[in-house]
Structures are given as C-alpha cells and as structure tokens.
Design a protein around this motif. Sequence first.
Motif, mmCIF file in Angstrom:
data_model
loop_
_atom_site.group_PDB
_atom_site.id
_atom_site.type_symbol
_atom_site.label_atom_id
_atom_site.label_comp_id
_atom_site.label_asym_id
_atom_site.label_seq_id
_atom_site.Cartn_x
_atom_site.Cartn_y
_atom_site.Cartn_z
ATOM 1 N N ARG A 310 0.847 -1.194 0.000
ATOM 2 C CA ARG A 310 0.000 0.000 0.000
ATOM 3 C C ARG A 310 0.886 1.250 0.000
ATOM 4 N N ALA A 311 1.950 1.223 0.770
ATOM 5 C CA ALA A 311 2.874 2.362 0.788
ATOM 6 C C ALA A 311 3.492 2.579 -0.584
ATOM 7 N N VAL A 312 3.806 1.497 -1.289
ATOM 8 C CA VAL A 312 4.353 1.607 -2.648
ATOM 9 C C VAL A 312 3.324 2.228 -3.580
ATOM 10 N N GLU A 313 2.069 1.797 -3.460
ATOM 11 C CA GLU A 313 1.010 2.376 -4.296
ATOM 12 C C GLU A 313 0.915 3.890 -4.101
ATOM 13 N N LEU A 314 0.944 4.325 -2.851
ATOM 14 C CA LEU A 314 0.840 5.752 -2.550
ATOM 15 C C LEU A 314 2.045 6.524 -3.088
ATOM 16 N N LEU A 315 3.232 5.947 -2.917
ATOM 17 C CA LEU A 315 4.437 6.592 -3.438
ATOM 18 C C LEU A 315 4.364 6.730 -4.953
ATOM 19 N N LYS A 316 3.956 5.672 -5.628
ATOM 20 C CA LYS A 316 3.893 5.687 -7.088
ATOM 21 C C LYS A 316 2.881 6.716 -7.582
ATOM 22 N N GLN A 317 1.757 6.830 -6.873
ATOM 23 C CA GLN A 317 0.726 7.782 -7.269
ATOM 24 C C GLN A 317 1.174 9.230 -7.064
ATOM 25 N N GLN A 318 1.804 9.512 -5.928
ATOM 26 C CA GLN A 318 2.095 10.898 -5.567
ATOM 27 C C GLN A 318 3.497 11.354 -5.973
ATOM 28 N N TYR A 319 4.443 10.423 -6.003
ATOM 29 C CA TYR A 319 5.825 10.769 -6.345
ATOM 30 C C TYR A 319 6.399 9.716 -7.300
ATOM 31 N N PRO A 320 5.922 9.683 -8.537
ATOM 32 C CA PRO A 320 6.383 8.635 -9.471
ATOM 33 C C PRO A 320 7.886 8.645 -9.696
ATOM 34 N N GLU A 321 8.503 9.836 -9.648
ATOM 35 C CA GLU A 321 9.942 9.887 -9.863
ATOM 36 C C GLU A 321 10.689 9.239 -8.696
ATOM 37 N N CYS A 322 10.161 9.354 -7.484
ATOM 38 C CA CYS A 322 10.773 8.701 -6.321
ATOM 39 C C CYS A 322 10.592 7.185 -6.401
ATOM 40 N N TYR A 323 9.439 6.787 -6.874
ATOM 41 C CA TYR A 323 9.176 5.355 -7.088
ATOM 42 C C TYR A 323 10.219 4.760 -8.030
ATOM 43 N N ARG A 346 20.299 -4.658 -2.770
ATOM 44 C CA ARG A 346 19.053 -4.873 -3.507
ATOM 45 C C ARG A 346 18.234 -3.586 -3.489
ATOM 46 N N PRO A 347 17.467 -3.309 -4.549
ATOM 47 C CA PRO A 347 16.622 -2.116 -4.567
ATOM 48 C C PRO A 347 15.536 -2.182 -3.492
ATOM 49 N N THR A 348 15.046 -1.024 -3.097
ATOM 50 C CA THR A 348 13.975 -0.975 -2.105
ATOM 51 C C THR A 348 12.697 -1.575 -2.658
ATOM 52 N N ILE A 349 12.403 -1.312 -3.910
ATOM 53 C CA ILE A 349 11.200 -1.835 -4.560
ATOM 54 C C ILE A 349 11.636 -2.666 -5.757
ATOM 55 N N VAL A 365 9.332 -5.923 -1.561
ATOM 56 C CA VAL A 365 9.947 -4.728 -0.998
ATOM 57 C C VAL A 365 11.100 -5.141 -0.103
ATOM 58 N N ASN A 366 12.160 -4.352 -0.094
ATOM 59 C CA ASN A 366 13.322 -4.589 0.770
ATOM 60 C C ASN A 366 13.523 -3.344 1.642
ATOM 61 N N TYR A 367 13.144 -3.456 2.902
ATOM 62 C CA TYR A 367 13.162 -2.279 3.778
ATOM 63 C C TYR A 367 13.586 -2.716 5.169
ATOM 64 N N ARG A 392 10.601 10.032 1.437
ATOM 65 C CA ARG A 392 9.185 10.106 1.088
ATOM 66 C C ARG A 392 8.500 8.751 1.261
ATOM 67 N N PHE A 393 9.198 7.692 0.907
ATOM 68 C CA PHE A 393 8.646 6.353 1.126
ATOM 69 C C PHE A 393 8.501 6.085 2.622
ATOM 70 N N ALA A 394 9.500 6.461 3.389
ATOM 71 C CA ALA A 394 9.455 6.257 4.838
ATOM 72 C C ALA A 394 8.324 7.046 5.480
ATOM 73 N N ASP A 395 8.003 8.218 4.936
ATOM 74 C CA ASP A 395 6.894 9.007 5.477
ATOM 75 C C ASP A 395 5.570 8.261 5.340
ATOM 76 N N PHE A 396 5.385 7.565 4.223
ATOM 77 C CA PHE A 396 4.169 6.764 4.072
ATOM 78 C C PHE A 396 4.182 5.598 5.064
ATOM 79 N N ILE A 397 5.340 4.999 5.257
ATOM 80 C CA ILE A 397 5.447 3.873 6.180
ATOM 81 C C ILE A 397 5.139 4.299 7.615
ATOM 82 N N GLU A 398 5.454 5.519 7.954
ATOM 83 C CA GLU A 398 5.182 6.015 9.309
ATOM 84 C C GLU A 398 3.778 6.604 9.449
ATOM 85 N N ASP A 399 2.988 6.547 8.398
ATOM 86 C CA ASP A 399 1.617 7.064 8.449
ATOM 87 C C ASP A 399 0.774 6.174 9.369
#
Length: 463
Positions: A310-323, A346-349, A365-367, A392-399
């Motif tokens: 779910r955090a990946v989905e939110l990141l991709k929607q709001q910050y595609p370049e970060c994804y 390994r990549p995070t996603i 995911v690798n986190y 930015r990904f971590a911010d979603f994870i801490e939501d």
Amino acid sequence: MNCLRRLTPLLSRTTTALCPLSSAIASRPVLLTTAKTSTKSLLNRQYRRWTSSSSSSPVLSTRSDDEAVYIDWNAAYANHIGLFDNNITSSYSHVWLRDNCPCEACVHPSSRQKLHSMADIDLNTTPRSIHLDTSTDTLVIEWEQPLRHQQQHEGGHKSHYPLAYLRRYASQQSSQEFRFENLIPRTWARDEYQLEWISHDDYMTTEQGLHRVVEKLYNDGLVFLEGVPADDHQSVTRVAERIGNIQETFYGRDFDVKNVAKSVNIAYTSLYLGFHMDLMYLDCPPGIQLLHCMKNNVTGGASIFLDSYRAVELLKQQYPECYDILRKTPVSFHYINNGHHMYYRRPTIVTDEGYGLGSSWNMHVNYAPQFQGPMDELTPKEMKRFYQAFQRFADFIEDESLRYQITLQPGQLVLFANRRVLHGRTAFDPASGDRHLKGTYLALDSLKDKVRTLGAKYGMNPV
C-alpha cells in the motif's frame, strides 16, 4: 523461444480449405498427415485440418505446417469457461512439442522429471504423422528424427499429448492460471485489515484450515492463529512445517525474541523496534516469518504491522519519480557482528523484471533501516535524490493510518510475508513482567507451493 502465440483472424482466413468430418467418424482418430508422406513433401504443403462445430468438443480445428501444430480452442467448451475470453488459436512449435513429450520414456513416471535435455532436441525435428484422437482427446505425433544423442535407427518416437495438457500452455493467460500466477494481492490500511482468528487445531488437522491460512497469507500477507500451546517451545516450527521446511539461518531453526543483556540484535531488547523486514542482508531472505507468543505481561510491547504494498502504491501515485529511483537504486544491507559479516545489495522496490511471472509474485519490498549499510557507489547528486525518495517512502510507512497494531497474548501466533509486510514492536518496560516470542522462517517457495496445490483443489478467493 516463445512456443505460444495468438494467430489473427486474417491468418485463419488465409489457410487452406477445411476438411470437415462427418458426425459418423467424429469419434475416430483424425489423421492430419499420413505416415507414408515424405518429410520433404510434407513440408511443402499445408497439413489437413479437422474441424468440429460442437460446443462439447474442446477443439474447433487442428492443423500443422513445417514449424508448428496449431490448435483452435473452443471457448464454449465447459472446461474452458473463464479460461479463454474468445476462441483462440495456439501454436506449439515442433521443437517444443518434442521436448515436452509427457510419455514415460521422456518423463520418469514416479519422479516426474525429464529424462532428456533441451539440448538433445534436433532443431529440424519434424512429425512423421500427426492425428487427433477425439475418443480420448489426445494429440498423437510420431516423430521423424531421433534425439541428438540417439542413433538414427532409434527414431520413430510416438508422443501422446492430452488436450488438457496442451490447454495449460495455450496462451500466457492459461499457463499463468495453471501456475496461479494471475492472482492480485489486495493491499490494506489499518482500518481495512480484517482480523480473523483461525483455530490452531483446524489448521494443524484439516486441509481446509491449512488452505484458509495459505489463502489469507497470500491475500493479506498477515494471518493470526489462536489456541497454540503456549508452553510448547516446538509449536512454532510445527506450525511452520505444515506449509514447508524451515528456512534455517545463523540464528538456528528457531529463535527467541525477548529482552537480554548485551543482545546481538536490536529485537532482543526492550527498545522501540521500527518497521523493517528480516535478513535483507542474505542472498535469499525468508519469505515468511512466524512469531509465537509464549509470555506477554509487560507494559507496552505491542506488535505493529504495515502493508508495504500500500505504501508503494501511494508513493507511485504521488511521487512517481521517487518510485522509479527506489526501483533502480540498490541499497546496501549488512550485518557485521558476533563473528559474522553478511552483505547484500538490492533495490527498495523490486517489480517484474520481464520474465513474465504474472501478477501474483511480481513485486517485493526490501526495507530494513536498522541493517542498512553505507551506500558508496552514488555521486553526491544521486545520493541526495535517493535520500529524498527514500524519505518520502518512509513518510508513508510512518503514516498512522497504515499501521495495524495488536498485543499478542500467550497461545497466539502470527504469520506474515517478510518480503511484503513490515513489522516492528512498541517499547516495553522490562521491569513490568516478561515478554517472550518464539520465531522461525519459511522460504517464499513453500507458500507458492501450497498456493498452487491447495488452490487447485479449493480455489483462491481474492476477497
């Protein structure tokens, strides 16, 4: 080489005229080529074609040329409902068919392992004869060339392909459905996760109980058992072995999560343990983790979980370049302690790398911030961009709206997908009592195995 491809309606219209069979002979084997026809003349003309207009037949027509056998599947056939959206034509190359002959001379009858290699198939292999036995729904092919390691006089191999076998590989869609690679896991936030306590006894003694755990473990990545013997130190491994073999690590077959002095892992303290995944520094991190609560009467010490998908989905929607940055930038993970030096990048996603694995397993995911090592391969500009994307990904994870929290009680056990569901723990007061969890790991392959075998028997409900 892709042995499967759809043929356009134009191709079907431009083939040679059909050779319909009367209903009087429809149950007999249908000869597409004759054994007396020479290979040379055989390759210079279109093979004969069998047709059927009956919805009770799995095949509408079959034909062949010098490259492949073509089967026109009947979408109206009962066993095909939902498998094919429309009537399709599947192509099976001669090389592929010879290599995948399912007879006992080619596949060992008890081990089900092939008795030859792809390298043994003559690239110019051609059928000597082909016919469709409609009484047994079997395609029968006699081959002209022997395998490469065989002498010429050993040719004439005859292959029998049940249509049900060929139907598995009729298209990418059908082969993915056969391997349960077409599933789509549902993602969840805190208020969307539906807690369901599954009986330990049902899980351990019934196939239906095992199936329910496997189904929920795939769909949600998180499942809970109750009624697990709280005083049995072997319970967690027994629960795990209902799904597959233990993935042993340098922690052993199992491990104890409790507060200890001079711990070699932050999990073995009373401190707050932030969201992470275990053993990201291994070449093959565990796919499933289990934690069995044996004691818990402390103040604090709640377990926390979060669906990283779910955090990946939110990141991709709001910050595609970060994804994109997190998909392309390998992160260093290491464990240098207690006589060990583990390291992996390994990549995070991680998403589908083009191998056509289908939607079921095409992301993980690798986190694990606690085990991230120094990243020394990026330029200063690249480093700053990566840190911004990661934050930015971590911010979603801490939501808080994504975080599911529960305090496990003695006799309760949690299973979760280690490459998907992040886990952690709130801090606790070690002077207030005891907190003891017993853990173990499984490889993701064990879950995939059970999804396929139990899914074939009971289905896989996506909701």
